[in-house]
Write an enzyme that holds these catalytic residues in place. Structure first.
Site, PDB file in Angstrom:
ATOM      1  N   ARG A  46       0.853  -1.202   0.000  1.00  0.00           N
ATOM      2  CA  ARG A  46       0.000   0.000   0.000  1.00  0.00           C
ATOM      3  C   ARG A  46       0.888   1.251   0.000  1.00  0.00           C
ATOM      4  O   ARG A  46       0.598   2.242  -0.656  1.00  0.00           O
ATOM      5  CB  ARG A  46      -0.956   0.009   1.206  1.00  0.00           C
ATOM      6  CG  ARG A  46      -1.710   1.322   1.315  1.00  0.00           C
ATOM      7  CD  ARG A  46      -2.956   1.297   2.187  1.00  0.00           C
ATOM      8  NE  ARG A  46      -2.891   0.436   3.326  1.00  0.00           N
ATOM      9  CZ  ARG A  46      -2.200   0.674   4.455  1.00  0.00           C
ATOM     10  NH1 ARG A  46      -1.512   1.807   4.590  1.00  0.00           N
ATOM     11  NH2 ARG A  46      -2.205  -0.185   5.438  1.00  0.00           N
ATOM     12  N   TYR A  98     -16.300  18.066 -15.032  1.00  0.00           N
ATOM     13  CA  TYR A  98     -16.694  16.661 -15.115  1.00  0.00           C
ATOM     14  C   TYR A  98     -17.719  16.369 -13.999  1.00  0.00           C
ATOM     15  O   TYR A  98     -17.501  16.740 -12.842  1.00  0.00           O
ATOM     16  CB  TYR A  98     -15.452  15.770 -14.973  1.00  0.00           C
ATOM     17  CG  TYR A  98     -15.796  14.316 -14.796  1.00  0.00           C
ATOM     18  CD1 TYR A  98     -16.532  13.642 -15.763  1.00  0.00           C
ATOM     19  CD2 TYR A  98     -15.425  13.629 -13.653  1.00  0.00           C
ATOM     20  CE1 TYR A  98     -16.883  12.307 -15.598  1.00  0.00           C
ATOM     21  CE2 TYR A  98     -15.763  12.294 -13.472  1.00  0.00           C
ATOM     22  CZ  TYR A  98     -16.496  11.648 -14.450  1.00  0.00           C
ATOM     23  OH  TYR A  98     -16.842  10.338 -14.269  1.00  0.00           O
ATOM     24  N   ASP A 170      -6.945  19.715 -13.830  1.00  0.00           N
ATOM     25  CA  ASP A 170      -7.303  18.398 -14.362  1.00  0.00           C
ATOM     26  C   ASP A 170      -6.890  18.397 -15.835  1.00  0.00           C
ATOM     27  O   ASP A 170      -7.502  19.061 -16.666  1.00  0.00           O
ATOM     28  CB  ASP A 170      -8.814  18.184 -14.192  1.00  0.00           C
ATOM     29  CG  ASP A 170      -9.280  16.814 -14.697  1.00  0.00           C
ATOM     30  OD1 ASP A 170      -8.602  16.235 -15.556  1.00  0.00           O
ATOM     31  OD2 ASP A 170     -10.341  16.353 -14.242  1.00  0.00           O
ATOM     32  N   LYS A 195      -8.056   7.571 -19.255  1.00  0.00           N
ATOM     33  CA  LYS A 195      -8.426   8.088 -20.566  1.00  0.00           C
ATOM     34  C   LYS A 195      -7.221   8.015 -21.519  1.00  0.00           C
ATOM     35  O   LYS A 195      -6.766   6.938 -21.828  1.00  0.00           O
ATOM     36  CB  LYS A 195      -8.965   9.509 -20.402  1.00  0.00           C
ATOM     37  CG  LYS A 195     -10.031   9.624 -19.303  1.00  0.00           C
ATOM     38  CD  LYS A 195     -11.270   8.889 -19.688  1.00  0.00           C
ATOM     39  CE  LYS A 195     -12.241   8.574 -18.561  1.00  0.00           C
ATOM     40  NZ  LYS A 195     -12.333   9.360 -17.395  1.00  0.00           N
TER      41      LYS A 195
HETATM   42  C1  LIG Z   1     -12.061  15.252 -16.927  1.00  0.00           C
HETATM   43  C2  LIG Z   1     -12.212  14.087 -16.008  1.00  0.00           C
HETATM   44  N1  LIG Z   1     -11.716  14.173 -14.773  1.00  0.00           N
HETATM   45  C3  LIG Z   1     -11.820  13.145 -13.894  1.00  0.00           C
HETATM   46  C4  LIG Z   1     -12.466  11.965 -14.238  1.00  0.00           C
HETATM   47  C5  LIG Z   1     -12.572  10.849 -13.233  1.00  0.00           C
HETATM   48  O1  LIG Z   1     -11.650   9.847 -13.526  1.00  0.00           O
HETATM   49  P1  LIG Z   1     -11.857   8.273 -13.254  1.00  0.00           P
HETATM   50  O2  LIG Z   1     -13.043   7.835 -14.049  1.00  0.00           O
HETATM   51  O3  LIG Z   1     -10.566   7.668 -13.681  1.00  0.00           O
HETATM   52  O4  LIG Z   1     -12.106   8.115 -11.791  1.00  0.00           O
HETATM   53  C6  LIG Z   1     -12.991  11.847 -15.525  1.00  0.00           C
HETATM   54  C7  LIG Z   1     -13.709  10.608 -15.907  1.00  0.00           C
HETATM   55  O5  LIG Z   1     -14.426  10.573 -16.894  1.00  0.00           O
HETATM   56  C8  LIG Z   1     -12.865  12.940 -16.436  1.00  0.00           C
HETATM   57  O6  LIG Z   1     -13.363  12.862 -17.683  1.00  0.00           O
END
Ligand SMILES: Cc1ncc(COP(=O)(O)O)c(C=O)c1O
Length: 379
Positions: A46, A98, A170, A195
């Site tokens: 961990r 998001y 992000d 992604k």
């Molecule tokens: C711009 C963005 N940030 C954060 C996330 C969250 O990521 P995760 O699905 O890997 O938890 C996503 C998921 O679609 C996203 O598109």
């Protein structure tokens, strides 16, 4: 090293044990100690795992940071950033966010008395009007999801420095191939590596990258204390995906440009949101801070009809109707009923997520097939 070389070699060395070129999957929870507390830097998985450490070094290298911190998902990475805060603290976040991030902020952290302001950050002055002595963190996404708005990272970084705030970006949509927020003054870069970084729709994983040692230590502490770590197999898959990031991103960008240019001329289309258009409101900023315009775009159809939009996405054959983005395959989504369904209709429409909005993650298939598929679905 230049970026394309870093994608393959950044932070990586042949494995010490047998010289294996690819980082082995250290599928172990624990490590032998010679005497209590004496080990080779790894005590419990961990806290540390060699496959994860290799990935964290690769993350840091790609974003031109010093420290990478890997998590079991993008949301776990965002959650770790919020754990830097205390009750009473305030956050100013992009309003076109998001849906899962919005849900984490409002449904979980508001209950711990963290206050959030959702602000259209294209206007920098607007951000400053929300700053007070409790403000600790600015949270931005650029390009935004799914409206493809562009926020000037350098300008927001100046505001965050002036008021001694943390700025987190992000960078999921852009990836470090297109934009590197730390170079523009951000303190934390966050990725849903699920992604583009992974790129093959086969692993859910998150990452944070920073330059400051004190901040990194706090995040490593949270990573270990809360325990939302990725397993070694997922870290291995991510390391493999990263090696083609530059090649994939180049093709994603080329294909998305062709799709945007096709859609904008189509008689059934009302609007196309893609930052590469000269008349996109933030085109100049996109050009300044991004190498290219990426693989994401969205559009609305005439009459703004919810059912017609759903029918259109159902007809697609090359595009898969699915949540997520950034894989080699083209995906289509209907944010109002999918990714943004957790945002109240009034609130999502205020930011442009109307009923007919369709978001495309343009893949790296042959562009003629991609456009042919849209053509038959729109007919
Ligand atoms: C711009 C963005 N940030 C954060 C996330 C969250 O990521 P995760 O699905 O890997 O938890 C996503 C998921 O679609 C996203 O598109």
């Amino acid at each position: 090293m230049k970026f394309n070389t870093k994608a393959i070699h950044g932070g990586q060395k042949p494995d010490k044990a047998y010289g294996s070129v690819m980082q082995p999957i250290y599928q172990t929870t624990t490590y032998a100690q010679t005497t209590p507390g004496e080990h080779k830097g790894f005590g419990y998985s961990r806290t540390h795992n060699p496959t994860r450490t290799a990935l964290e070094r690769a993350f840091a290298s790609l974003e031109n940071g010093e420290y990478g911190v890997a998590f079991g998902s993008g949301m776990a990475a965002i959650d770790a950033v919020l754990k830097l805060l205390k009750s009473g603290d305030e956050v100013i976040a992009t309003n076109d966010l998001y849906g899962g991030t919005y849900r984490l902020f409002t449904n979980i952290y508001e209950d711990f008395d963290v206050k959030f302001h959702f602000v259209g950050m294209e206007n920098i002055g607007e951000i400053e009007s929300y700053i007070n002595e409790n403000t600790k963190l600015l949270w931005i996404e650029t390009p935004t999801n799914p409206m493809m708005r562009i926020i000037d990272i350098e300008a927001v970084a100046k505001v965050s420095k002036k008021h001694s705030l943390l700025l987190a970006v992000d960078n999921t949509f852009a990836t470090p191939y297109l934009q590197r927020p730390l170079e523009l003054g951000a303190d934390i870069v966050m990725h849903s590596a699920t992604k583009y970084l992974g790129g093959h729709s086969d692993v859910v994983l998150g990452g944070l990258i920073v330059r400051d040692k004190g901040l990194a230590d706090k995040l490593y502490f949270i990573q270990n204390a809360s325990g939302a770590i990725p397993g070694p197999q997922d870290c291995f898959l991510m390391l493999r995906g990263l090696k083609t990031l530059h090649v994939r991103m180049q093709r994603h960008g080329e294909n998305a440009k062709a799709v945007a240019e096709y859609l904008v001329k189509h008689p059934e289309i009302e609007k196309v949101y893609w930052p590469g258009f000269i008349n996109h409101p933030n085109h100049e900023i996109a050009k300044k801070q991004m190498k290219d315009f990426g693989g994401m775009l969205s559009f609305t159809t005439k009459n703004n009809d919810y059912d017609a939009a759903i029918k259109m996405v159902e007809k697609l054959k090359i595009f898969t109707l699915a949540e997520s983005l950034g894989g080699v395959e083209s995906l289509a989504g209907h944010p109002a009923s999918m990714t943004h369904a957790s945002i109240p209709k009034e609130e999502r429409e205020r930011t442009g997520v109307v009923d007919s909005l369709i978001r495309l993650s343009v893949g790296i298939e042959d562009v003629d097939d991609i456009i042919g598929d849209l053509d038959q679905a729109l007919a």
